[in-house]
Write a protein that holds these residues in place. Sequence first.
Motif, mmCIF file in Angstrom:
data_model
loop_
_atom_site.group_PDB
_atom_site.id
_atom_site.type_symbol
_atom_site.label_atom_id
_atom_site.label_comp_id
_atom_site.label_asym_id
_atom_site.label_seq_id
_atom_site.Cartn_x
_atom_site.Cartn_y
_atom_site.Cartn_z
ATOM 1 N N VAL A 88 0.844 -1.198 0.000
ATOM 2 C CA VAL A 88 0.000 0.000 0.000
ATOM 3 C C VAL A 88 0.878 1.246 0.000
ATOM 4 O O VAL A 88 0.655 2.200 -0.760
ATOM 5 C CB VAL A 88 -0.946 -0.010 1.225
ATOM 6 C CG1 VAL A 88 -1.633 1.330 1.409
ATOM 7 C CG2 VAL A 88 -1.961 -1.149 1.103
ATOM 8 N N TYR A 89 1.909 1.240 0.815
ATOM 9 C CA TYR A 89 2.795 2.398 0.945
ATOM 10 C C TYR A 89 3.737 2.523 -0.251
ATOM 11 O O TYR A 89 4.129 3.634 -0.616
ATOM 12 C CB TYR A 89 3.554 2.335 2.276
ATOM 13 C CG TYR A 89 2.566 2.226 3.402
ATOM 14 C CD1 TYR A 89 1.931 3.350 3.900
ATOM 15 C CD2 TYR A 89 2.188 0.979 3.912
ATOM 16 C CE1 TYR A 89 0.964 3.245 4.889
ATOM 17 C CE2 TYR A 89 1.231 0.869 4.895
ATOM 18 C CZ TYR A 89 0.612 2.004 5.377
ATOM 19 O OH TYR A 89 -0.358 1.893 6.337
ATOM 20 N N ASP A 90 4.061 1.387 -0.868
ATOM 21 C CA ASP A 90 4.846 1.430 -2.094
ATOM 22 C C ASP A 90 4.033 2.093 -3.205
ATOM 23 O O ASP A 90 4.566 2.870 -4.008
ATOM 24 C CB ASP A 90 5.286 0.024 -2.510
ATOM 25 C CG ASP A 90 6.202 -0.623 -1.472
ATOM 26 O OD1 ASP A 90 6.871 0.108 -0.711
ATOM 27 O OD2 ASP A 90 6.235 -1.871 -1.421
ATOM 28 N N HIS A 91 2.745 1.787 -3.244
ATOM 29 C CA HIS A 91 1.858 2.436 -4.214
ATOM 30 C C HIS A 91 1.812 3.941 -3.959
ATOM 31 O O HIS A 91 1.898 4.742 -4.898
ATOM 32 C CB HIS A 91 0.453 1.834 -4.144
ATOM 33 C CG HIS A 91 -0.534 2.551 -5.003
ATOM 34 N ND1 HIS A 91 -0.501 2.507 -6.373
ATOM 35 C CD2 HIS A 91 -1.565 3.375 -4.684
ATOM 36 C CE1 HIS A 91 -1.479 3.255 -6.868
ATOM 37 N NE2 HIS A 91 -2.131 3.794 -5.864
ATOM 38 N N LEU A 92 1.693 4.322 -2.701
ATOM 39 C CA LEU A 92 1.684 5.752 -2.360
ATOM 40 C C LEU A 92 2.973 6.422 -2.813
ATOM 41 O O LEU A 92 2.942 7.529 -3.366
ATOM 42 C CB LEU A 92 1.499 5.951 -0.850
ATOM 43 C CG LEU A 92 0.154 5.527 -0.252
ATOM 44 C CD1 LEU A 92 0.158 5.764 1.255
ATOM 45 C CD2 LEU A 92 -1.012 6.245 -0.917
ATOM 46 N N ALA A 93 4.105 5.766 -2.592
ATOM 47 C CA ALA A 93 5.401 6.345 -2.967
ATOM 48 C C ALA A 93 5.449 6.640 -4.466
ATOM 49 O O ALA A 93 5.897 7.716 -4.886
ATOM 50 C CB ALA A 93 6.543 5.414 -2.568
ATOM 51 N N ALA A 94 4.987 5.709 -5.267
ATOM 52 C CA ALA A 94 4.985 5.916 -6.720
ATOM 53 C C ALA A 94 4.030 7.047 -7.101
ATOM 54 O O ALA A 94 4.353 7.894 -7.949
ATOM 55 C CB ALA A 94 4.600 4.620 -7.435
ATOM 56 N N TRP A 95 2.877 7.099 -6.469
ATOM 57 C CA TRP A 95 1.877 8.124 -6.763
ATOM 58 C C TRP A 95 2.388 9.515 -6.380
ATOM 59 O O TRP A 95 2.250 10.468 -7.128
ATOM 60 C CB TRP A 95 0.588 7.785 -6.032
ATOM 61 C CG TRP A 95 -0.543 8.743 -6.199
ATOM 62 C CD1 TRP A 95 -0.865 9.463 -7.316
ATOM 63 C CD2 TRP A 95 -1.519 9.060 -5.227
ATOM 64 N NE1 TRP A 95 -1.984 10.223 -7.081
ATOM 65 C CE2 TRP A 95 -2.412 9.990 -5.809
ATOM 66 C CE3 TRP A 95 -1.732 8.638 -3.920
ATOM 67 C CZ2 TRP A 95 -3.498 10.507 -5.118
ATOM 68 C CZ3 TRP A 95 -2.826 9.158 -3.239
ATOM 69 C CH2 TRP A 95 -3.694 10.078 -3.829
ATOM 70 N N PHE A 96 3.011 9.605 -5.214
ATOM 71 C CA PHE A 96 3.502 10.903 -4.741
ATOM 72 C C PHE A 96 4.590 11.472 -5.646
ATOM 73 O O PHE A 96 4.830 12.669 -5.648
ATOM 74 C CB PHE A 96 4.045 10.804 -3.313
ATOM 75 C CG PHE A 96 3.023 10.429 -2.265
ATOM 76 C CD1 PHE A 96 1.674 10.334 -2.535
ATOM 77 C CD2 PHE A 96 3.451 10.153 -0.971
ATOM 78 C CE1 PHE A 96 0.750 9.972 -1.550
ATOM 79 C CE2 PHE A 96 2.540 9.801 0.022
ATOM 80 C CZ PHE A 96 1.184 9.708 -0.271
ATOM 81 N N GLU A 97 5.249 10.613 -6.412
ATOM 82 C CA GLU A 97 6.315 11.046 -7.319
ATOM 83 C C GLU A 97 5.776 11.590 -8.645
ATOM 84 O O GLU A 97 6.521 12.201 -9.413
ATOM 85 C CB GLU A 97 7.269 9.880 -7.615
ATOM 86 C CG GLU A 97 8.119 9.457 -6.444
ATOM 87 C CD GLU A 97 9.314 10.371 -6.216
ATOM 88 O OE1 GLU A 97 9.619 11.210 -7.085
ATOM 89 O OE2 GLU A 97 9.941 10.228 -5.152
ATOM 90 N N GLU A 98 4.497 11.370 -8.924
ATOM 91 C CA GLU A 98 3.928 11.825 -10.197
ATOM 92 C C GLU A 98 3.961 13.352 -10.264
ATOM 93 O O GLU A 98 3.711 14.034 -9.266
ATOM 94 C CB GLU A 98 2.503 11.304 -10.365
ATOM 95 C CG GLU A 98 2.449 9.799 -10.549
ATOM 96 C CD GLU A 98 1.034 9.245 -10.658
ATOM 97 O OE1 GLU A 98 0.054 10.035 -10.679
ATOM 98 O OE2 GLU A 98 0.906 8.015 -10.708
ATOM 99 N N ASP A 99 4.235 13.871 -11.453
ATOM 100 C CA ASP A 99 4.355 15.317 -11.642
ATOM 101 C C ASP A 99 3.094 16.084 -11.266
ATOM 102 O O ASP A 99 3.169 17.213 -10.794
ATOM 103 C CB ASP A 99 4.722 15.640 -13.098
ATOM 104 C CG ASP A 99 6.142 15.235 -13.441
ATOM 105 O OD1 ASP A 99 6.969 15.109 -12.512
ATOM 106 O OD2 ASP A 99 6.414 15.036 -14.633
ATOM 107 N N ASP A 100 1.938 15.482 -11.496
ATOM 108 C CA ASP A 100 0.684 16.197 -11.245
ATOM 109 C C ASP A 100 0.062 15.869 -9.880
ATOM 110 O O ASP A 100 -1.101 16.192 -9.631
ATOM 111 C CB ASP A 100 -0.326 15.919 -12.358
ATOM 112 C CG ASP A 100 -0.812 14.473 -12.374
ATOM 113 O OD1 ASP A 100 -0.174 13.598 -11.746
ATOM 114 O OD2 ASP A 100 -1.830 14.207 -13.039
ATOM 115 N N PHE A 101 0.821 15.261 -8.977
ATOM 116 C CA PHE A 101 0.273 14.892 -7.672
ATOM 117 C C PHE A 101 -0.190 16.131 -6.908
ATOM 118 O O PHE A 101 0.570 17.068 -6.709
ATOM 119 C CB PHE A 101 1.308 14.119 -6.837
ATOM 120 C CG PHE A 101 0.826 13.808 -5.451
ATOM 121 C CD1 PHE A 101 -0.133 12.835 -5.245
ATOM 122 C CD2 PHE A 101 1.304 14.516 -4.353
ATOM 123 C CE1 PHE A 101 -0.603 12.563 -3.970
ATOM 124 C CE2 PHE A 101 0.845 14.256 -3.082
ATOM 125 C CZ PHE A 101 -0.116 13.272 -2.889
#
Length: 192
Positions: free
Chosen positions: A85-98
């Motif tokens: 779950v937290y690995d998914h968050l890490a990838a999402w937080f790195e997105e340019d449009d987060f």
Amino acid sequence: MTDEQVRAQIVEAADRLFYGQGIGSVGMDVVRDAAGVSLKTIYRQFPSKEQLVLGVLEHRHDMWTRGIDSAVARADTPRDRLLAVYDHLAAWFEEDDFRGCGFINAFGELGATSPAVAEAVRAHKLSFEVYVDRLVADAGAPAALGPQLAILAEGAQTTAAILGSPDSATVARAAAETLIDAAFAKPTGSAA
């Protein structure tokens, strides 16, 4: 183009705009231009802006669910599935449009004035808690761990959006590891 395709085109355009600029600052004419359809077509699919917001939230729920499911499916052990779950968050937080959680953003803008939006946000958040509870049960951990891990993920989303830093996912993952290790160290039936 089918009605379903038109609807998806409108929702995707509205999602980009609402998520990037905020719901209140985006008029239906801007959605019309971004979607490349007429206002009549938008209102045929979504009789009100509130209905469009609900369509966007449904779309965001589906994206979230697919992302979490994919991250969890790649994990090998029950413990790793909890941490995925937290690995998914890490990838999402790195997105340019987060810009944080679209549900929290929608609730902040409309939760006090739109019971339908508030209910959609609550349903999404409850669905995530139930999902984490199921992962906890599958791992054989005490049930109390589920809400702890879910709220940790929620806090990471908000903190990452406010601070503009993806580090919250790493911090939340480390805290989750501590909670998971502590939950498995407690003898069954012991007081919390």
